[in-house]
Design a protein around this motif. Structure first.
Motif, PDB file in Angstrom:
ATOM      1  N   HIS A 547       0.810  -1.222   0.000  1.00 58.14           N
ATOM      2  CA  HIS A 547       0.000   0.000   0.000  1.00 58.14           C
ATOM      3  C   HIS A 547       0.847   1.277   0.000  1.00 58.14           C
ATOM      4  CE1 HIS A 547      -4.066  -1.656   0.382  1.00 58.14           C
ATOM      5  NE2 HIS A 547      -3.480  -2.655   1.018  1.00 58.14           N
ATOM      6  N   ASP A 548       2.078   1.207   0.518  1.00 58.34           N
ATOM      7  CA  ASP A 548       2.934   2.401   0.492  1.00 58.34           C
ATOM      8  C   ASP A 548       3.251   2.802  -0.945  1.00 58.34           C
ATOM      9  OD1 ASP A 548       2.919   2.493   3.207  1.00 58.34           O
ATOM     10  OD2 ASP A 548       4.850   1.496   3.472  1.00 58.34           O
ATOM     11  N   VAL A 549       3.561   1.815  -1.774  1.00 55.06           N
ATOM     12  CA  VAL A 549       3.826   2.100  -3.189  1.00 55.06           C
ATOM     13  C   VAL A 549       2.548   2.576  -3.871  1.00 55.06           C
ATOM     14  CG1 VAL A 549       4.501   1.098  -5.401  1.00 55.06           C
ATOM     15  CG2 VAL A 549       5.765   0.511  -3.325  1.00 55.06           C
ATOM     16  N   GLY A 550       1.411   1.918  -3.529  1.00 54.28           N
ATOM     17  CA  GLY A 550       0.128   2.341  -4.090  1.00 54.28           C
ATOM     18  C   GLY A 550      -0.182   3.792  -3.744  1.00 54.28           C
ATOM     19  N   ASP A 551       0.108   4.182  -2.493  1.00 54.93           N
ATOM     20  CA  ASP A 551      -0.115   5.576  -2.090  1.00 54.93           C
ATOM     21  C   ASP A 551       0.789   6.522  -2.879  1.00 54.93           C
ATOM     22  OD1 ASP A 551      -1.977   4.721  -0.297  1.00 54.93           O
ATOM     23  OD2 ASP A 551      -0.696   4.927   1.479  1.00 54.93           O
ATOM     24  N   ALA A 552       2.055   6.105  -3.112  1.00 52.21           N
ATOM     25  CA  ALA A 552       2.979   6.941  -3.877  1.00 52.21           C
ATOM     26  C   ALA A 552       2.474   7.154  -5.306  1.00 52.21           C
ATOM     27  CB  ALA A 552       4.364   6.301  -3.897  1.00 52.21           C
ATOM     28  N   VAL A 553       1.879   6.107  -5.890  1.00 54.20           N
ATOM     29  CA  VAL A 553       1.314   6.225  -7.239  1.00 54.20           C
ATOM     30  C   VAL A 553       0.163   7.233  -7.242  1.00 54.20           C
ATOM     31  CG1 VAL A 553       0.014   5.002  -9.028  1.00 54.20           C
ATOM     32  CG2 VAL A 553       2.025   3.929  -7.990  1.00 54.20           C
ATOM     33  N   LEU A 554      -0.731   7.143  -6.244  1.00 51.16           N
ATOM     34  CA  LEU A 554      -1.855   8.071  -6.171  1.00 51.16           C
ATOM     35  C   LEU A 554      -1.385   9.516  -6.027  1.00 51.16           C
ATOM     36  CD1 LEU A 554      -4.275   6.075  -3.826  1.00 51.16           C
ATOM     37  CD2 LEU A 554      -4.579   6.499  -6.270  1.00 51.16           C
ATOM     38  N   ILE A 555      -0.354   9.730  -5.205  1.00 51.25           N
ATOM     39  CA  ILE A 555       0.177  11.085  -5.003  1.00 51.25           C
ATOM     40  C   ILE A 555       0.757  11.625  -6.303  1.00 51.25           C
ATOM     41  CG2 ILE A 555       1.972  12.404  -3.809  1.00 51.25           C
ATOM     42  CD1 ILE A 555       1.554  10.483  -1.421  1.00 51.25           C
ATOM     43  N   ASN A 556       1.500  10.762  -7.031  1.00 49.28           N
ATOM     44  CA  ASN A 556       2.111  11.178  -8.297  1.00 49.28           C
ATOM     45  C   ASN A 556       1.056  11.520  -9.342  1.00 49.28           C
ATOM     46  OD1 ASN A 556       3.255  10.414 -11.162  1.00 49.28           O
ATOM     47  ND2 ASN A 556       5.038  10.899  -9.885  1.00 49.28           N
ATOM     48  N   VAL A 557       0.013  10.679  -9.419  1.00 48.01           N
ATOM     49  CA  VAL A 557      -1.068  10.927 -10.380  1.00 48.01           C
ATOM     50  C   VAL A 557      -1.774  12.244 -10.050  1.00 48.01           C
ATOM     51  CG1 VAL A 557      -3.343  10.116 -11.140  1.00 48.01           C
ATOM     52  CG2 VAL A 557      -1.425   8.521 -11.000  1.00 48.01           C
ATOM     53  N   PRO A 606       5.926   6.431 -16.969  1.00 48.53           N
ATOM     54  CA  PRO A 606       5.840   5.555 -15.783  1.00 48.53           C
ATOM     55  C   PRO A 606       6.030   6.363 -14.497  1.00 48.53           C
ATOM     56  CG  PRO A 606       7.351   4.660 -17.444  1.00 48.53           C
ATOM     57  CD  PRO A 606       7.044   6.068 -17.860  1.00 48.53           C
ATOM     58  N   VAL A 607       5.529   5.805 -13.394  1.00 49.31           N
ATOM     59  CA  VAL A 607       5.687   6.432 -12.077  1.00 49.31           C
ATOM     60  C   VAL A 607       6.929   5.849 -11.404  1.00 49.31           C
ATOM     61  CG1 VAL A 607       4.683   6.757  -9.807  1.00 49.31           C
ATOM     62  CG2 VAL A 607       3.227   6.816 -11.831  1.00 49.31           C
ATOM     63  N   ALA A 608       7.841   6.709 -10.990  1.00 48.99           N
ATOM     64  CA  ALA A 608       9.045   6.263 -10.284  1.00 48.99           C
ATOM     65  C   ALA A 608       8.714   6.031  -8.812  1.00 48.99           C
ATOM     66  CB  ALA A 608      10.148   7.298 -10.435  1.00 48.99           C
ATOM     67  N   THR A 609       8.950   4.792  -8.326  1.00 49.31           N
ATOM     68  CA  THR A 609       8.693   4.442  -6.928  1.00 49.31           C
ATOM     69  C   THR A 609       9.887   3.697  -6.353  1.00 49.31           C
ATOM     70  OG1 THR A 609       7.735   2.253  -7.312  1.00 49.31           O
ATOM     71  CG2 THR A 609       6.262   4.137  -7.580  1.00 49.31           C
TER      72      THR A 609
END
Length: 661
Positions: A547-557, A606-609
């Protein structure tokens, strides 16, 4: 004489000045009425304990919830006493205890008989509280049999009476039962409303027996919403409450543990699912009801399915379907058929699986459980496809498609209710802070009255000291009021912002529509596009990377939305991975072109995580050429149309924008 006269003048002026300054605080309004809470909470237990056998009967009632045999012996001995018939309360509690005992012994028909006797006795003695209690018990029995309409009729009448006489203890129980019926009817937002009403009453009844049950049933809602972490958290909280009260029946823990096992089953966590099942199995006793036995057997069947022991899983499902009394429990029987069907499909027995699924649907329909029915339609479509029957496969896929759309709508409505509950909780905390400040002001008023008395005694020094004291306190109050006002401002801002992404939330959208209705002159000649945007396969990102990576994706989007969409646009996190935007047409570029621009930059970059670069795509449903008057008056219908186009985009390949039907 001059000195005395001067001192007297100073004293009079000082006292007058002090009285003048303290006047606005109302310190001398001794005739003001004092507000008191005259509401009397009804409790039949308090009436019973005043009778000679009252305490003994209450102890038996508690015992009847977890030891049917011992309670039956004790109540029969008590009923043989000559004085037992001296008061109608004895007979009322006798019927209530016997109802519990029969339920504990698994004799549902006998329990129903005692509940009916309780109702007849209540009407004979004209005891409204007892009538409400009897109707509540009958409703629980009808719910277990799947007769939800009758149960709802009983509960509505029970709730009406309980409210009328302020019987809070029974209201908590009724709200729990109403919430359970709403869950079975797939109306999750209404279920949440009932459970929260019960929890509000539990704040003043913290030892109520249904505290653990209501928290556990909130977990069930999150299971249907597939919010696994929240479901596990509520189950853990319910187990903790259960452990603090030794009067509770083991059935509560059995249900909690089987629900926990089922969560881990859905997550594919074999070890935790097996562990929770084993603990649930230990709570079963020789006199456990058919319902509890069925729940535990179905949990075991699911665990065996995870362990790929499909033949054994089918055997446990058959044991469930062979239980004495299972024919009167459509919910449990439907689940056992469903588990059996999944194992048959895993073994390639598609014809047998189809037969099981039809039987499960037949039971699901009895309780109008949309989520279960929809899931079975999907499984039927897959089974018919495996058999090469494309026409039936398509038929049931269409039924699944329509049902899944309805379930998604129910889930979104529930998410909206959760947001509202979160805001209401903040508002409640703010109201508490305000009340605390008012109490401090009242304390100051009492201090002021004492101070005035001293001043009137004629001590000039005390007058001056008191004036300084009151001024200081007034400044303190002003500071506290300023802090409170600042807190209110922050609360409004926080309540309209999504904590993770910083975007606006649904509440801000409501405020935006309200502001348009109040003054839309700025947008009078404007046209808009309303779009619903949903990240594709976002659940896989959470499952694969956490979920931490998922949250990072949402923030980036969210940052990309803010960079690519015009500053005049409204961008909202609608819930989960879903967003809504309202874009105004510009002179040089249409709002739909702006939407294509943000769609392209999301799919192309792509989203960098911390887990590496992750490719993401987004599906969008949009409604274009919306006037400001349409936006004001028909925003709900416009969002629904955009949602339908999003759904179409999802089911026709994803990663696209659909702006026409």
């Amino acid at each position: 004489m001059k000195i005395i006269k001067s001192v007297s003048i100073i004293l009079v002026v000082g006292v007058s000045l002090l009285l003048f300054m303290l006047g606005p605080f109302g310190l001398f309004d001794n005739d003001r009425p004092v507000e008191t809470d005259t509401t009397v909470v009804f409790s039949p237990d308090e009436l019973l304990v005043k009778l000679p056998h009252g305490n003994a009967l209450l102890e038996i009632l508690d015992l009847s919830r977890f030891d049917g045999d011992e309670a039956l012996i004790k109540i029969n001995l008590l009923a043989e006493l000559p004085t037992f018939k001296d008061h109608p309360l004895y007979q009322a509690y006798y019927f209530m205890a016997m109802n519990n005992i029969m339920l504990r012994l698994g004799r549902i028909d006998d329990a129903s008989t005692y509940a009916k006797k309780l109702l007849d006795f209540a009407e004979q003695e004209q005891l409204q509280w007892l009538k409400a209690s009897a109707l509540s018990e009958l409703a629980i029995e009808r719910t277990k049999r799947g007769d939800l309409d009758t149960a709802l009729t009983y509960l509505n009448e029970s709730e009406r009476i309980a409210k009328e006489i302020n019987y809070e203890g029974l209201l908590i129980k009724s709200y729990n039962s109403l919430g359970v019926i709403s869950i079975l009817s797939s109306d999750y937002s209404k279920a949440q409303e009932y459970f929260h009403q019960g929890l509000k009453l539990i704040e003043t009844n913290p030892k109520h027996l249904y505290h653990s049950k209501i928290i556990g049933n909130l977990a069930v809602i999150y299971i249907y919403l597939e919010e696994w972490n929240k479901a596990i958290a509520y189950i853990a909280q319910s187990k903790e409450i259960y452990g603090q009260d030794k009067r509770l029946e083991p059935a509560i823990m059995t249900i909690l543990l089987t629900n926990e096992s089922n969560v881990y089953f859905r997550l594919g966590n074999t070890l935790q699912a097996r562990r929770a099942y084993a603990e649930a199995r230990q709570t079963l006793e020789k006199d456990s009801s058919a319902r509890l036995q069925a729940v535990v057997l179905n949990s075991l069947s699911n665990v065996l399915y995870l362990e790929q022991q499909y033949e054994s899983a089918i055997a446990e499902s058959n044991r469930c379907l062979g239980l004495d009394g299972i024919q009167k429990l459509p919910l449990q029987r439907g689940l056992c058929y469903k588990s059996k069907a999944h194992s048959n499909m895993a073994l390639g027995n598609y014809s047998a699986a189809i037969e099981d699924l039809h039987a499960s649907i037949k039971d699901n329909i009895k309780i109008a459980h949309t989520a279960y029915i929809t899931g079975n339609y999907k499984s039927l479509s897959q089974a018919y496809e495996k058999l090469g029957n494309s026409s039936d496969a398509l038929k049931y896929f269409k039924l699944y498609y329509l049902g899944d759309k309805e379930v998604l709508f129910d889930q979104r409505q529930s998410e909206l209710y959760l947001l509202e509950e979160s805001f209401n909780a903040e508002a409640a905390r703010n109201a508490f802070a305000l009340l605390k400040t008012k109490n401090e002001i009242q304390d100051l008023e009492l201090e002021g009255q004492t101070l005035v008395t001293r001043v009137i005694l004629g001590v000039t020094f005390c007058v001056l000291l008191a004036l300084g004291y009151v001024i200081k306190k007034n400044l303190d109050i002003e500071n506290k009021n300023q802090l409170l006002q600042y807190s209110n401002t922050n609360l409004v801002e926080l309540s309209t912002r999504d904590a993770l992404t910083g975007l606006y939330n649904r509440r801000h959208f409501d405020q935006f529509i309200l502001s348009l209705k109040q003054d839309n002159s700025v947008y009078r000649d404007s046209n808009f596009t309303i779009a619903i945007m949903d990240l594709d396969h976002f659940k896989k990102i959470n499952d694969n990377y956490g979920h931490d990576v998922g949250d990072a994706v949402l923030i980036n989007v969210a940052k990309r939305f803010l960079l690519q969409l015009p500053s005049s646009g409204l961008i909202i996190r609608w819930g989960g991975e879903e967003f809504i935007c309202v874009i105004e047409d510009q002179d040089d570029i249409s709002s739909l072109d702006q939407l294509h621009k943000v769609w392209k930059v999301i799919k192309d970059v792509p989203v960098a995580t911390v887990a590496g670069d992750i490719d993401i795509t987004i599906s969008i449903g949009a409604v274009t050429d919306v006037s400001v008057s349409q936006l004001m008056m028909n925003h709900a219908e416009l969002i629904k149309r955009a949602d339908e186009r999003l759904y179409k985009a999802k089911h026709s390949g994803r990663n696209q924008i659909i702006a026409v039907d």
